[in-house]
Design a protein around this motif. Sequence first.
Motif, PDB file in Angstrom:
ATOM      1  N   THR A   1      47.629  31.682  36.383  1.00 46.41           N
ATOM      2  CA  THR A   1      47.012  31.881  35.073  1.00 46.41           C
ATOM      3  C   THR A   1      46.872  33.357  34.747  1.00 46.41           C
ATOM      4  O   THR A   1      47.125  33.796  33.613  1.00 46.41           O
ATOM      5  CB  THR A   1      45.624  31.210  35.031  1.00 46.41           C
ATOM      6  N   PHE A   2      46.446  34.128  35.736  1.00 39.75           N
ATOM      7  CA  PHE A   2      46.286  35.576  35.565  1.00 39.75           C
ATOM      8  C   PHE A   2      47.608  36.209  35.150  1.00 39.75           C
ATOM      9  O   PHE A   2      47.680  36.996  34.193  1.00 39.75           O
ATOM     10  CB  PHE A   2      45.782  36.160  36.882  1.00 39.75           C
ATOM     11  N   LEU A   3      48.679  35.862  35.856  1.00 43.03           N
ATOM     12  CA  LEU A   3      49.983  36.445  35.549  1.00 43.03           C
ATOM     13  C   LEU A   3      50.552  35.921  34.239  1.00 43.03           C
ATOM     14  O   LEU A   3      51.346  36.606  33.580  1.00 43.03           O
ATOM     15  CB  LEU A   3      50.954  36.151  36.696  1.00 43.03           C
ATOM     16  N   ARG A   4      50.148  34.725  33.859  1.00 48.05           N
ATOM     17  CA  ARG A   4      50.615  34.164  32.593  1.00 48.05           C
ATOM     18  C   ARG A   4      50.075  34.954  31.397  1.00 48.05           C
ATOM     19  O   ARG A   4      50.800  35.183  30.420  1.00 48.05           O
ATOM     20  CB  ARG A   4      50.184  32.698  32.482  1.00 48.05           C
ATOM     21  N   TYR A   5      48.827  35.382  31.493  1.00 50.52           N
ATOM     22  CA  TYR A   5      48.165  35.963  30.324  1.00 50.52           C
ATOM     23  C   TYR A   5      47.831  37.456  30.423  1.00 50.52           C
ATOM     24  O   TYR A   5      47.645  38.097  29.391  1.00 50.52           O
ATOM     25  CB  TYR A   5      46.858  35.208  30.053  1.00 50.52           C
ATOM     26  N   TYR A   6      47.718  37.981  31.632  1.00 54.60           N
ATOM     27  CA  TYR A   6      47.201  39.334  31.797  1.00 54.60           C
ATOM     28  C   TYR A   6      48.155  40.214  32.593  1.00 54.60           C
ATOM     29  O   TYR A   6      49.037  39.722  33.295  1.00 54.60           O
ATOM     30  CB  TYR A   6      45.858  39.304  32.531  1.00 54.60           C
ATOM     31  N   ASP A   7      47.909  41.517  32.517  1.00 56.77           N
ATOM     32  CA  ASP A   7      48.614  42.494  33.340  1.00 56.77           C
ATOM     33  C   ASP A   7      47.636  42.978  34.403  1.00 56.77           C
ATOM     34  O   ASP A   7      46.687  43.709  34.089  1.00 56.77           O
ATOM     35  CB  ASP A   7      49.091  43.662  32.483  1.00 56.77           C
ATOM     36  N   PRO A   8      47.816  42.609  35.673  1.00 56.25           N
ATOM     37  CA  PRO A   8      46.866  43.010  36.725  1.00 56.25           C
ATOM     38  C   PRO A   8      46.662  44.515  36.820  1.00 56.25           C
ATOM     39  O   PRO A   8      45.577  44.970  37.207  1.00 56.25           O
ATOM     40  CB  PRO A   8      47.511  42.448  37.999  1.00 56.25           C
ATOM     41  N   ALA A   9      47.661  45.309  36.464  1.00 56.94           N
ATOM     42  CA  ALA A   9      47.551  46.756  36.582  1.00 56.94           C
ATOM     43  C   ALA A   9      46.466  47.334  35.675  1.00 56.94           C
ATOM     44  O   ALA A   9      46.002  48.454  35.901  1.00 56.94           O
ATOM     45  CB  ALA A   9      48.897  47.404  36.263  1.00 56.94           C
ATOM     46  N   GLN A  10      46.051  46.591  34.663  1.00 57.52           N
ATOM     47  CA  GLN A  10      45.051  47.089  33.721  1.00 57.52           C
ATOM     48  C   GLN A  10      43.620  46.775  34.155  1.00 57.52           C
ATOM     49  O   GLN A  10      42.666  47.165  33.476  1.00 57.52           O
ATOM     50  CB  GLN A  10      45.315  46.506  32.334  1.00 57.52           C
ATOM     51  N   PHE A  11      43.448  46.085  35.286  1.00 62.06           N
ATOM     52  CA  PHE A  11      42.119  45.638  35.695  1.00 62.06           C
ATOM     53  C   PHE A  11      41.574  46.474  36.841  1.00 62.06           C
ATOM     54  O   PHE A  11      42.265  46.739  37.831  1.00 62.06           O
ATOM     55  CB  PHE A  11      42.144  44.166  36.076  1.00 62.06           C
ATOM     56  N   THR A  12      40.312  46.885  36.690  1.00 63.93           N
ATOM     57  CA  THR A  12      39.632  47.661  37.720  1.00 63.93           C
ATOM     58  C   THR A  12      39.230  46.786  38.897  1.00 63.93           C
ATOM     59  O   THR A  12      39.367  47.179  40.058  1.00 63.93           O
ATOM     60  CB  THR A  12      38.373  48.325  37.132  1.00 63.93           C
ATOM     61  N   CYS A  13      38.718  45.588  38.602  1.00 60.53           N
ATOM     62  CA  CYS A  13      38.284  44.691  39.667  1.00 60.53           C
ATOM     63  C   CYS A  13      38.118  43.280  39.148  1.00 60.53           C
ATOM     64  O   CYS A  13      38.131  43.021  37.934  1.00 60.53           O
ATOM     65  CB  CYS A  13      36.968  45.175  40.302  1.00 60.53           C
ATOM     66  N   ILE A  14      37.958  42.363  40.096  1.00 60.31           N
ATOM     67  CA  ILE A  14      37.610  40.972  39.840  1.00 60.31           C
ATOM     68  C   ILE A  14      36.159  40.787  40.258  1.00 60.31           C
ATOM     69  O   ILE A  14      35.734  41.302  41.291  1.00 60.31           O
ATOM     70  CB  ILE A  14      38.495  40.020  40.673  1.00 60.31           C
ATOM     71  N   THR A  15      35.383  40.071  39.453  1.00 66.47           N
ATOM     72  CA  THR A  15      34.035  39.694  39.876  1.00 66.47           C
ATOM     73  C   THR A  15      33.809  38.229  39.522  1.00 66.47           C
ATOM     74  O   THR A  15      34.583  37.650  38.760  1.00 66.47           O
ATOM     75  CB  THR A  15      32.968  40.604  39.233  1.00 66.47           C
ATOM     76  N   THR A  16      32.781  37.628  40.099  1.00 64.83           N
ATOM     77  CA  THR A  16      32.590  36.189  39.955  1.00 64.83           C
ATOM     78  C   THR A  16      31.227  35.852  39.369  1.00 64.83           C
ATOM     79  O   THR A  16      30.302  36.669  39.382  1.00 64.83           O
ATOM     80  CB  THR A  16      32.711  35.475  41.319  1.00 64.83           C
ATOM     81  N   VAL A  17      31.124  34.627  38.857  1.00 68.26           N
ATOM     82  CA  VAL A  17      29.845  34.101  38.398  1.00 68.26           C
ATOM     83  C   VAL A  17      29.042  33.683  39.633  1.00 68.26           C
ATOM     84  O   VAL A  17      29.487  32.819  40.390  1.00 68.26           O
ATOM     85  CB  VAL A  17      30.045  32.897  37.465  1.00 68.26           C
ATOM     86  N   PRO A  18      27.883  34.289  39.871  1.00 68.88           N
ATOM     87  CA  PRO A  18      27.129  33.975  41.083  1.00 68.88           C
ATOM     88  C   PRO A  18      26.304  32.701  40.951  1.00 68.88           C
ATOM     89  O   PRO A  18      25.940  32.295  39.840  1.00 68.88           O
ATOM     90  CB  PRO A  18      26.215  35.199  41.249  1.00 68.88           C
ATOM     91  N   LEU A  19      26.017  32.087  42.096  1.00 63.73           N
ATOM     92  CA  LEU A  19      25.098  30.962  42.153  1.00 63.73           C
ATOM     93  C   LEU A  19      23.683  31.466  42.375  1.00 63.73           C
ATOM     94  O   LEU A  19      23.473  32.516  42.983  1.00 63.73           O
ATOM     95  CB  LEU A  19      25.462  30.017  43.300  1.00 63.73           C
ATOM     96  N   HIS A  20      22.702  30.712  41.912  1.00 65.18           N
ATOM     97  CA  HIS A  20      21.317  31.002  42.259  1.00 65.18           C
ATOM     98  C   HIS A  20      21.138  30.759  43.760  1.00 65.18           C
ATOM     99  O   HIS A  20      21.827  29.922  44.356  1.00 65.18           O
ATOM    100  CB  HIS A  20      20.373  30.110  41.462  1.00 65.18           C
ATOM    101  N   GLY A  21      20.227  31.501  44.386  1.00 63.73           N
ATOM    102  CA  GLY A  21      20.026  31.385  45.827  1.00 63.73           C
ATOM    103  C   GLY A  21      19.755  29.968  46.291  1.00 63.73           C
ATOM    104  O   GLY A  21      20.251  29.531  47.340  1.00 63.73           O
ATOM    105  N   LYS A  22      18.982  29.217  45.525  1.00 62.39           N
ATOM    106  CA  LYS A  22      18.666  27.831  45.901  1.00 62.39           C
ATOM    107  C   LYS A  22      19.912  26.962  45.869  1.00 62.39           C
ATOM    108  O   LYS A  22      20.164  26.169  46.781  1.00 62.39           O
ATOM    109  CB  LYS A  22      17.610  27.258  44.959  1.00 62.39           C
ATOM    110  N   ARG A  23      20.723  27.123  44.826  1.00 65.96           N
ATOM    111  CA  ARG A  23      21.965  26.347  44.719  1.00 65.96           C
ATOM    112  C   ARG A  23      22.950  26.742  45.811  1.00 65.96           C
ATOM    113  O   ARG A  23      23.645  25.894  46.369  1.00 65.96           O
ATOM    114  CB  ARG A  23      22.574  26.583  43.335  1.00 65.96           C
TER     115      ARG A  23
END
Length: 264
Positions: free
Chosen positions: A130-152
Amino acid sequence: MSLNACVSCGGRVVSQAREAAVRHWARQLSRQARYPVIYRLLAGLSICAGCLETLPVIGDDICRHCGRDQESCEGNGELCQDCTQLHEEALERNRSLLHYNDWGKSLLGLYKYRGDERLASFYGTLLAVTFLRYYDPAQFTCITTVPLHGKRLYERGFNQVDLLATELSRASGVPVRSLLQRTKETAKLSKQRGRIARQESMREAFSWAGDTVFPIAGASSYGPSKILLVDDIYTTGSTLRSCATTLRAHLGPFYEIHSLTIYR
């Protein structure tokens, strides 16, 4: 389950029988220069020919903001009906690969709630496609994620999206950085009724958790630097927009926040 079994139906993964399906999707999902990379990614999936042929892939006619299939919704030609009501969005755009149908719900549930680790590689590879389909990786500084709450996180034992981001980083060469923490425990979005309720539940649900000093991007010929925000599914977009708002508040206008999910 055998390592050579299809992650979806359990049938045998026979590469020769899958060749036509792999080539078909590689042509559909790649720009010409990226065909060899996407072909190799698809060829490495632990999925049989039959299941690969019927993947519920989102077509090319999509909302330019959220990535929703425009053939299945009403909009103004460029934006779906929901996105026409958004203003001053911190989230630049979202892109996804698959429709979230009954098959997707079942398979994603097997990964998130039963911890089938083979699906981390499977879904991570789909994210890379999906990333390669729509984006150019060279333009991105980093990947980050949606975190879970500590309890979850304690209940589940792992953040499924972190594993996917690791796979995506390996395939794309873009590093992963933990930039957010979840400060508000919310009910599962599937248990909340209506778009407004979901939006309210995610308001101020995240805070900055990155390094105190983060490199400040400058303008370049490519425009602002980009951060890729990863999650497994885009439903109403409330979670991703809340994350993007927190990132933009800390990083300012020199960064664009884009998101990537498996399902839409």
